[in-house]
Scaffold this motif. Sequence first.
Motif, short mmCIF file in Angstrom:
data_model
loop_
_atom_site.label_atom_id
_atom_site.label_comp_id
_atom_site.label_asym_id
_atom_site.label_seq_id
_atom_site.Cartn_x
_atom_site.Cartn_y
_atom_site.Cartn_z
N ALA A 27 0.83 -1.21 0.00
CA ALA A 27 0.00 0.00 0.00
C ALA A 27 0.86 1.25 0.00
O ALA A 27 0.56 2.23 -0.71
CB ALA A 27 -0.93 -0.01 1.21
N LEU A 28 1.94 1.25 0.75
CA LEU A 28 2.83 2.41 0.76
C LEU A 28 3.52 2.61 -0.58
O LEU A 28 3.72 3.75 -1.02
CB LEU A 28 3.87 2.27 1.87
CG LEU A 28 3.36 2.50 3.28
CD1 LEU A 28 4.46 2.18 4.30
CD2 LEU A 28 2.90 3.93 3.45
N MET A 29 3.88 1.51 -1.26
CA MET A 29 4.50 1.64 -2.57
C MET A 29 3.53 2.22 -3.60
O MET A 29 3.90 3.08 -4.40
CB MET A 29 5.05 0.29 -3.05
CG MET A 29 6.29 -0.14 -2.33
SD MET A 29 7.10 -1.56 -3.07
CE MET A 29 5.89 -2.83 -2.86
N VAL A 30 2.29 1.75 -3.56
CA VAL A 30 1.28 2.27 -4.49
C VAL A 30 1.01 3.73 -4.21
O VAL A 30 0.91 4.56 -5.12
CB VAL A 30 -0.01 1.42 -4.40
CG1 VAL A 30 -1.15 2.07 -5.15
CG2 VAL A 30 0.25 0.03 -4.94
N PHE A 31 0.90 4.09 -2.93
CA PHE A 31 0.66 5.48 -2.55
C PHE A 31 1.84 6.36 -2.98
O PHE A 31 1.64 7.46 -3.52
CB PHE A 31 0.45 5.57 -1.04
CG PHE A 31 0.18 6.96 -0.55
CD1 PHE A 31 -1.00 7.60 -0.84
CD2 PHE A 31 1.13 7.63 0.21
CE1 PHE A 31 -1.25 8.88 -0.38
CE2 PHE A 31 0.89 8.90 0.68
CZ PHE A 31 -0.30 9.53 0.38
N GLY A 32 3.06 5.90 -2.78
CA GLY A 32 4.24 6.66 -3.19
C GLY A 32 4.32 6.83 -4.69
O GLY A 32 4.66 7.91 -5.18
N ALA A 33 4.00 5.78 -5.43
CA ALA A 33 4.00 5.89 -6.89
C ALA A 33 2.94 6.88 -7.35
O ALA A 33 3.17 7.67 -8.29
CB ALA A 33 3.77 4.53 -7.52
N GLY A 34 1.80 6.89 -6.68
CA GLY A 34 0.74 7.85 -7.02
C GLY A 34 1.18 9.28 -6.76
O GLY A 34 0.90 10.19 -7.54
N LEU A 35 1.87 9.49 -5.65
CA LEU A 35 2.36 10.83 -5.35
C LEU A 35 3.40 11.29 -6.37
O LEU A 35 3.40 12.43 -6.80
CB LEU A 35 2.98 10.86 -3.94
CG LEU A 35 2.02 10.90 -2.77
CD1 LEU A 35 2.80 10.86 -1.46
CD2 LEU A 35 1.16 12.14 -2.81
N ILE A 36 4.28 10.38 -6.74
CA ILE A 36 5.31 10.74 -7.71
C ILE A 36 4.69 11.03 -9.07
O ILE A 36 5.02 12.02 -9.73
CB ILE A 36 6.36 9.61 -7.81
CG1 ILE A 36 7.17 9.55 -6.51
CG2 ILE A 36 7.28 9.81 -8.99
CD1 ILE A 36 8.05 8.34 -6.40
N LEU A 37 3.76 10.18 -9.50
CA LEU A 37 3.17 10.36 -10.83
C LEU A 37 2.17 11.50 -10.89
O LEU A 37 1.78 11.91 -11.98
CB LEU A 37 2.51 9.05 -11.28
CG LEU A 37 3.49 7.91 -11.54
CD1 LEU A 37 2.73 6.64 -11.87
CD2 LEU A 37 4.45 8.27 -12.64
N SER A 38 1.75 12.04 -9.75
CA SER A 38 0.84 13.18 -9.78
C SER A 38 1.58 14.50 -9.97
O SER A 38 0.96 15.52 -10.23
CB SER A 38 0.01 13.24 -8.50
OG SER A 38 0.85 13.51 -7.40
N ASN A 39 2.89 14.48 -9.89
CA ASN A 39 3.69 15.67 -10.09
C ASN A 39 3.69 16.03 -11.58
O ASN A 39 3.99 15.20 -12.43
CB ASN A 39 5.11 15.40 -9.61
CG ASN A 39 5.96 16.64 -9.58
OD1 ASN A 39 5.65 17.62 -10.23
ND2 ASN A 39 7.03 16.57 -8.81
#
Length: 71
Positions: A27-39
Amino acid sequence: MSLDLMESTANGTGNEKDTLYMLGGVALMVFGAGLILSNPTIRRYMSQFGVGNLATAVIPDVERYFKLRAM
């Protein structure tokens, strides 16, 4: 027998705790990838590599899949 099970979970060797840690990490990896890709800067770089076009090309296929599945 129940005493053995209680001891194994008290020592931290229970499968439930391991599964919880694994799912929390995913879940943390998916959340982190979402944060990175939202930039916006990252999205601009991704579109230069052609990944942005891939996401827009896949959306009609996913919609078609859900329509077929609903039948």
